[in-house]
Design a protein around this motif. Sequence first.
Motif, PDB file in Angstrom:
ATOM      1  N   HIS A 107      16.528  -7.910  11.788  1.00 23.50           N
ATOM      2  CA  HIS A 107      15.630  -9.046  11.543  1.00 23.50           C
ATOM      3  C   HIS A 107      14.331  -8.889  12.342  1.00 23.50           C
ATOM      4  O   HIS A 107      13.237  -9.120  11.815  1.00 23.50           O
ATOM      5  CB  HIS A 107      16.319 -10.360  11.922  1.00 23.50           C
ATOM      6  CG  HIS A 107      15.425 -11.558  11.797  1.00 23.50           C
ATOM      7  ND1 HIS A 107      15.014 -12.066  10.587  1.00 23.50           N
ATOM      8  CD2 HIS A 107      14.823 -12.332  12.762  1.00 23.50           C
ATOM      9  CE1 HIS A 107      14.216 -13.098  10.785  1.00 23.50           C
ATOM     10  NE2 HIS A 107      14.081 -13.284  12.097  1.00 23.50           N
ATOM     11  N   SER A 108      14.467  -8.494  13.612  1.00 23.04           N
ATOM     12  CA  SER A 108      13.273  -8.274  14.441  1.00 23.04           C
ATOM     13  C   SER A 108      12.402  -7.179  13.843  1.00 23.04           C
ATOM     14  O   SER A 108      11.175  -7.311  13.760  1.00 23.04           O
ATOM     15  CB  SER A 108      13.685  -7.887  15.868  1.00 23.04           C
ATOM     16  OG  SER A 108      14.398  -8.936  16.488  1.00 23.04           O
ATOM     17  N   ALA A 109      13.048  -6.079  13.411  1.00 23.32           N
ATOM     18  CA  ALA A 109      12.295  -4.960  12.842  1.00 23.32           C
ATOM     19  C   ALA A 109      11.613  -5.364  11.539  1.00 23.32           C
ATOM     20  O   ALA A 109      10.439  -5.047  11.313  1.00 23.32           O
ATOM     21  CB  ALA A 109      13.241  -3.778  12.600  1.00 23.32           C
ATOM     22  N   PHE A 110      12.339  -6.062  10.691  1.00 23.61           N
ATOM     23  CA  PHE A 110      11.795  -6.476   9.393  1.00 23.61           C
ATOM     24  C   PHE A 110      10.585  -7.390   9.600  1.00 23.61           C
ATOM     25  O   PHE A 110       9.550  -7.257   8.929  1.00 23.61           O
ATOM     26  CB  PHE A 110      12.873  -7.201   8.580  1.00 23.61           C
ATOM     27  CG  PHE A 110      12.575  -7.279   7.112  1.00 23.61           C
ATOM     28  CD1 PHE A 110      13.100  -6.352   6.231  1.00 23.61           C
ATOM     29  CD2 PHE A 110      11.764  -8.293   6.600  1.00 23.61           C
ATOM     30  CE1 PHE A 110      12.829  -6.417   4.865  1.00 23.61           C
ATOM     31  CE2 PHE A 110      11.477  -8.368   5.251  1.00 23.61           C
ATOM     32  CZ  PHE A 110      12.015  -7.433   4.377  1.00 23.61           C
ATOM     33  N   THR A 111      10.702  -8.300  10.554  1.00 20.43           N
ATOM     34  CA  THR A 111       9.608  -9.240  10.826  1.00 20.43           C
ATOM     35  C   THR A 111       8.360  -8.513  11.315  1.00 20.43           C
ATOM     36  O   THR A 111       7.233  -8.843  10.915  1.00 20.43           O
ATOM     37  CB  THR A 111      10.047 -10.270  11.882  1.00 20.43           C
ATOM     38  OG1 THR A 111      11.218 -10.972  11.410  1.00 20.43           O
ATOM     39  CG2 THR A 111       8.948 -11.282  12.153  1.00 20.43           C
ATOM     40  N   THR A 165      14.020  -6.865   0.147  1.00 20.72           N
ATOM     41  CA  THR A 165      14.124  -8.007   1.055  1.00 20.72           C
ATOM     42  C   THR A 165      14.985  -7.641   2.255  1.00 20.72           C
ATOM     43  O   THR A 165      15.698  -6.629   2.247  1.00 20.72           O
ATOM     44  CB  THR A 165      14.733  -9.215   0.344  1.00 20.72           C
ATOM     45  OG1 THR A 165      16.082  -8.898  -0.040  1.00 20.72           O
ATOM     46  CG2 THR A 165      13.917  -9.585  -0.894  1.00 20.72           C
ATOM     47  N   GLU A 166      14.954  -8.488   3.267  1.00 24.29           N
ATOM     48  CA  GLU A 166      15.751  -8.244   4.465  1.00 24.29           C
ATOM     49  C   GLU A 166      17.239  -8.256   4.136  1.00 24.29           C
ATOM     50  O   GLU A 166      18.004  -7.415   4.630  1.00 24.29           O
ATOM     51  CB  GLU A 166      15.433  -9.293   5.530  1.00 24.29           C
ATOM     52  CG  GLU A 166      16.226  -9.104   6.811  1.00 24.29           C
ATOM     53  CD  GLU A 166      15.951 -10.188   7.840  1.00 24.29           C
ATOM     54  OE1 GLU A 166      16.817 -10.389   8.716  1.00 24.29           O
ATOM     55  OE2 GLU A 166      14.885 -10.839   7.753  1.00 24.29           O
ATOM     56  N   GLY A 167      17.660  -9.193   3.293  1.00 22.89           N
ATOM     57  CA  GLY A 167      19.076  -9.274   2.933  1.00 22.89           C
ATOM     58  C   GLY A 167      19.568  -8.025   2.231  1.00 22.89           C
ATOM     59  O   GLY A 167      20.668  -7.535   2.504  1.00 22.89           O
ATOM     60  N   LYS A 168      18.760  -7.503   1.303  1.00 29.31           N
ATOM     61  CA  LYS A 168      19.145  -6.287   0.577  1.00 29.31           C
ATOM     62  C   LYS A 168      19.241  -5.089   1.519  1.00 29.31           C
ATOM     63  O   LYS A 168      20.153  -4.273   1.420  1.00 29.31           O
ATOM     64  CB  LYS A 168      18.137  -5.988  -0.530  1.00 29.31           C
ATOM     65  CG  LYS A 168      18.196  -6.928  -1.719  1.00 29.31           C
ATOM     66  CD  LYS A 168      17.166  -6.520  -2.762  1.00 29.31           C
ATOM     67  CE  LYS A 168      17.219  -7.408  -4.001  1.00 29.31           C
ATOM     68  NZ  LYS A 168      16.180  -7.012  -4.997  1.00 29.31           N
ATOM     69  N   LEU A 169      18.286  -4.994   2.439  1.00 27.56           N
ATOM     70  CA  LEU A 169      18.297  -3.868   3.373  1.00 27.56           C
ATOM     71  C   LEU A 169      19.502  -3.952   4.303  1.00 27.56           C
ATOM     72  O   LEU A 169      20.158  -2.934   4.569  1.00 27.56           O
ATOM     73  CB  LEU A 169      16.998  -3.856   4.186  1.00 27.56           C
ATOM     74  CG  LEU A 169      16.819  -2.695   5.163  1.00 27.56           C
ATOM     75  CD1 LEU A 169      16.902  -1.351   4.441  1.00 27.56           C
ATOM     76  CD2 LEU A 169      15.489  -2.808   5.916  1.00 27.56           C
ATOM     77  N   LEU A 170      19.806  -5.159   4.794  1.00 28.08           N
ATOM     78  CA  LEU A 170      20.977  -5.333   5.657  1.00 28.08           C
ATOM     79  C   LEU A 170      22.245  -4.961   4.901  1.00 28.08           C
ATOM     80  O   LEU A 170      23.136  -4.295   5.449  1.00 28.08           O
ATOM     81  CB  LEU A 170      21.056  -6.783   6.149  1.00 28.08           C
ATOM     82  CG  LEU A 170      22.275  -7.125   7.012  1.00 28.08           C
ATOM     83  CD1 LEU A 170      22.290  -6.293   8.285  1.00 28.08           C
ATOM     84  CD2 LEU A 170      22.301  -8.611   7.340  1.00 28.08           C
TER      85      LEU A 170
END
Length: 516
Positions: free
Chosen positions: A409-413, A457-462
């Motif tokens: 999350h930190s990286a994505f932001t 998106t962040e969710g897809k990457l996670l």
Amino acid sequence: MEARRCSSAAQQDCAHPFIHDVKLSTAQRIKGALLGSILFPLRVTLAALFFLIMWPLARLRLAGLSEEERAKPVTGWRSWLFHPPIWLLSRAVFFSLGFLWVRVKGRRANLREAPVLVVAPHSGFFDMLVLCPTQLATVVSRSENTSLPVIGALLEFNQSVLVSRKDPESRKKAVAQLIQRLTSGGYWPQMLMFPEGTTTNGRSLIKFKPGAFLAGVPVQPVLLHYPNRLDTVRWTYRGTTWMEAIWYTTSQLYTNMTVEFLPVYKPSEEEKKDPNLYADNVQKLMARALGVPATDYVMEGRVPVSKVGGLSLPLESPARAALTELRRGGLGEQEIQATIDRIINRCGEDPQGSKVSVEELASVLGLRDRRAALHVCGLYSKDESVDLRQLGLSVLALSGLTDFGSLLHSAFTLFDREKRGSLSAQQLSGLMGALLGVPQQDTAALYAEACGGGSLTEGKLLQVLTQHHTYQKVKEFLESQEAGSPVTPPKAKGVNATNGHSVIRETPPPHNKKQE
């Protein structure tokens, strides 16, 4: 029969094939010092003398020819007059260095049977002795080597394919030239290539580069063995230096070398269409013959990495070295944690200011010594500047201060500068490079997998990094680094023979984890 796995005792060696140290007992050191004081100067002087004799002879072979004539293979009197003395002098160089004889196993294929010889493992400059039993086959070399005394003349004599690693256009030209020669139907001489592309300790085979396999022609695998009590010939990324390798080798009474020619490998139609598959299959075949593991390790930008789905996982974490430097600089664990928070907050508040100089880095890290800041900077960049996102995220990943979801999350932001809730392909490349601590040049497959036809998106990457059978290894890698574990080598890959060709399959894990 399958390529051998790494045993637990040798796991660390297999995990890092780019380290080699010559281990000597006290008696061996004394013996080496006594013999070396006599043999080293004598042998180096003789080798230099033979090289000096070769220098003008090598230049004479192409003397007076136009550029157009030099672009064709040398034939006629220029071939039969200059080739034998250069071959004999080449052998004399290695003879003077202690390679008194070379054992040859198997039969060398002729030009029609195999236009290219692929040689492994690549250990150091002494490997060039293989050119003697292969009758000075043509090689591929860096164009920068042409400026070296003697070596440049020998490359010209050999009509080598030259490539500059810094120039993409040069690489394209070299590939076209290579394919043209290998498919010339016997017009050009046989070529010899080291598909590993760099030197290793020989305890495993690293991933083969596809250059020798681009033309889809048959190849003959050639194995190099150094059956000696002391393994002195290897010069790798870290450990024994090239000068030490020369000293230790010339200090021996003699050094043994065996060149083993394996049967010609003829590619299948599938392998002809896919040079990477062809290269992988030949790698597995040669690893099986050597009795060593075949790995996905490569040297990328002078950094040893393993390849997972196109991503590069460093064998030596730059974040670990950065943490060590911070501790040497007098920072305690709480101060390091505060420093990471400060870096992450700064990057979030000012995305355009994430790139800092060494002086700014020293201030951000709280280091008084500029040399320490310069060292940290050098772990991530080739110039005196560094992207704080890369430093902060890679150290945060290693520190264990957060779980993987929060880290992502930190990286994505930080990389979603436009706050769109999605990343571009270029931003994903930067994000993965920041997490892993090394630049990522090939994230296209990960991007396509995570996007699923839509936006990233962040969710897809996670999801893809935690559930996909290949990319979840990134999460496992970061967790193993956090725990301080050595990088786990990929499972050795087996080779099945099917109609005379090799089909790659992953070796299944044992059902019982207990060692037998």
